[in-house]
Design a protein around this motif. Structure first.
Motif, PDB file in Angstrom:
ATOM      1  N   THR A  58     -10.674   4.759 -11.812  1.00 51.35           N
ATOM      2  CA  THR A  58     -10.651   5.976 -11.010  1.00 51.35           C
ATOM      3  C   THR A  58     -10.641   5.700  -9.517  1.00 51.35           C
ATOM      4  OG1 THR A  58     -13.055   6.124 -11.112  1.00 51.35           O
ATOM      5  CG2 THR A  58     -11.798   7.350 -12.774  1.00 51.35           C
ATOM      6  N   GLU A  59     -10.825   4.439  -9.124  1.00 52.13           N
ATOM      7  CA  GLU A  59     -10.823   4.128  -7.695  1.00 52.13           C
ATOM      8  C   GLU A  59      -9.405   3.986  -7.132  1.00 52.13           C
ATOM      9  OE1 GLU A  59     -10.597   0.207  -9.768  1.00 52.13           O
ATOM     10  OE2 GLU A  59     -11.809   1.980 -10.080  1.00 52.13           O
ATOM     11  N   LEU A  60      -8.388   3.980  -7.984  1.00 56.35           N
ATOM     12  CA  LEU A  60      -7.009   3.809  -7.522  1.00 56.35           C
ATOM     13  C   LEU A  60      -6.213   5.104  -7.592  1.00 56.35           C
ATOM     14  CD1 LEU A  60      -5.934   0.426  -9.157  1.00 56.35           C
ATOM     15  CD2 LEU A  60      -6.604   0.842  -6.790  1.00 56.35           C
ATOM     16  N   TRP A  61      -5.472   5.357  -6.519  1.00 55.67           N
ATOM     17  CA  TRP A  61      -4.501   6.445  -6.472  1.00 55.67           C
ATOM     18  C   TRP A  61      -3.140   5.820  -6.211  1.00 55.67           C
ATOM     19  CZ3 TRP A  61      -7.045  10.662  -2.884  1.00 55.67           C
ATOM     20  CH2 TRP A  61      -8.127  11.247  -3.558  1.00 55.67           C
ATOM     21  N   ALA A  62      -2.072   6.577  -6.434  1.00 50.09           N
ATOM     22  CA  ALA A  62      -0.718   6.086  -6.171  1.00 50.09           C
ATOM     23  C   ALA A  62      -0.046   7.007  -5.169  1.00 50.09           C
ATOM     24  CB  ALA A  62       0.094   6.035  -7.455  1.00 50.09           C
ATOM     25  N   GLY A  63       0.632   6.383  -4.215  1.00 50.11           N
ATOM     26  CA  GLY A  63       1.293   7.178  -3.202  1.00 50.11           C
ATOM     27  C   GLY A  63       2.237   6.367  -2.359  1.00 50.11           C
ATOM     28  N   SER A  64       2.668   6.991  -1.259  1.00 46.31           N
ATOM     29  CA  SER A  64       3.657   6.334  -0.414  1.00 46.31           C
ATOM     30  C   SER A  64       3.223   6.309   1.044  1.00 46.31           C
ATOM     31  CB  SER A  64       5.003   7.052  -0.531  1.00 46.31           C
ATOM     32  OG  SER A  64       4.907   8.374  -0.035  1.00 46.31           O
ATOM     33  N   VAL A  65       3.733   5.290   1.715  1.00 50.89           N
ATOM     34  CA  VAL A  65       3.609   5.134   3.165  1.00 50.89           C
ATOM     35  C   VAL A  65       5.013   4.788   3.626  1.00 50.89           C
ATOM     36  CG1 VAL A  65       2.581   3.814   5.046  1.00 50.89           C
ATOM     37  CG2 VAL A  65       1.228   4.307   2.998  1.00 50.89           C
ATOM     38  N   GLY A  66       5.634   5.696   4.370  1.00 52.55           N
ATOM     39  CA  GLY A  66       7.039   5.481   4.715  1.00 52.55           C
ATOM     40  C   GLY A  66       7.868   5.467   3.443  1.00 52.55           C
ATOM     41  N   SER A  67       8.685   4.445   3.254  1.00 52.37           N
ATOM     42  CA  SER A  67       9.507   4.339   2.051  1.00 52.37           C
ATOM     43  C   SER A  67       8.884   3.445   0.980  1.00 52.37           C
ATOM     44  CB  SER A  67      10.898   3.807   2.419  1.00 52.37           C
ATOM     45  OG  SER A  67      10.778   2.519   2.977  1.00 52.37           O
ATOM     46  N   ASP A  68       7.675   2.956   1.213  1.00 53.81           N
ATOM     47  CA  ASP A  68       6.987   2.097   0.245  1.00 53.81           C
ATOM     48  C   ASP A  68       6.089   2.930  -0.662  1.00 53.81           C
ATOM     49  OD1 ASP A  68       8.140  -0.196   1.363  1.00 53.81           O
ATOM     50  OD2 ASP A  68       6.513  -0.377   2.823  1.00 53.81           O
ATOM     51  N   PHE A  69       6.037   2.556  -1.952  1.00 47.73           N
ATOM     52  CA  PHE A  69       5.229   3.274  -2.931  1.00 47.73           C
ATOM     53  C   PHE A  69       4.359   2.281  -3.678  1.00 47.73           C
ATOM     54  CE2 PHE A  69       4.225   5.083  -7.020  1.00 47.73           C
ATOM     55  CZ  PHE A  69       3.897   6.399  -6.708  1.00 47.73           C
ATOM     56  N   GLY A  70       3.111   2.676  -3.978  1.00 45.00           N
ATOM     57  CA  GLY A  70       2.248   1.823  -4.772  1.00 45.00           C
ATOM     58  C   GLY A  70       0.834   2.368  -4.850  1.00 45.00           C
ATOM     59  N   TYR A  71      -0.032   1.556  -5.445  1.00 47.64           N
ATOM     60  CA  TYR A  71      -1.435   1.916  -5.611  1.00 47.64           C
ATOM     61  C   TYR A  71      -2.233   1.531  -4.377  1.00 47.64           C
ATOM     62  CZ  TYR A  71      -0.310   2.409 -10.550  1.00 47.64           C
ATOM     63  OH  TYR A  71       0.242   2.803 -11.740  1.00 47.64           O
ATOM     64  N   PHE A  72      -3.362   2.203  -4.196  1.00 44.80           N
ATOM     65  CA  PHE A  72      -4.278   1.883  -3.108  1.00 44.80           C
ATOM     66  C   PHE A  72      -5.656   2.424  -3.480  1.00 44.80           C
ATOM     67  CE2 PHE A  72      -2.480   5.998  -2.266  1.00 44.80           C
ATOM     68  CZ  PHE A  72      -3.567   6.759  -1.877  1.00 44.80           C
TER      69      PHE A  72
END
Length: 99
Positions: A58-72
């Protein structure tokens, strides 16, 4: 937990395809992920959230920064705008493989 190439078995999304934005936030510190499944960002950058893992990771979300996508890690994001209050619970896909 060993889920093969998945971090969690379930996720929360704003729509069945997980293509709609759930929320936007500002990075509270720099983050460099351990592999290509993660998105890197600098403190102050806008991060857009598409889905939230639930269950064992539950500590990970998925999203984008600019054109990059991934977990954080969700704890590195200060939410400043919600796009949707509706959340659907769906199974996760197998994570992409890093080469």
């Amino acid at each position: 937990p060993d889920l093969g190439r998945r971090f969690a078995e379930r996720k929360r999304c704003a729509d069945p395809e997980c293509s709609m934005l759930m929320c936007r936030g500002k990075a509270t510190q720099d983050f460099k992920g351990p592999d290509c499944r993660f998105v890197n960002f600098k403190k102050g950058e806008a991060v857009y959230v598409y889905y939230k893992l639930i269950g064992k990771s539950t500590e990970l979300w998925a999203g984008s920064v600019g054109s990059d996508f991934g977990y954080f890690p969700k704890d590195l994001l200060e939410i400043n705008h919600n796009y949707s209050n509706e959340e659907l619970e769906l199974p996760t896909d197998v994570s992409r493989i890093c080469y």
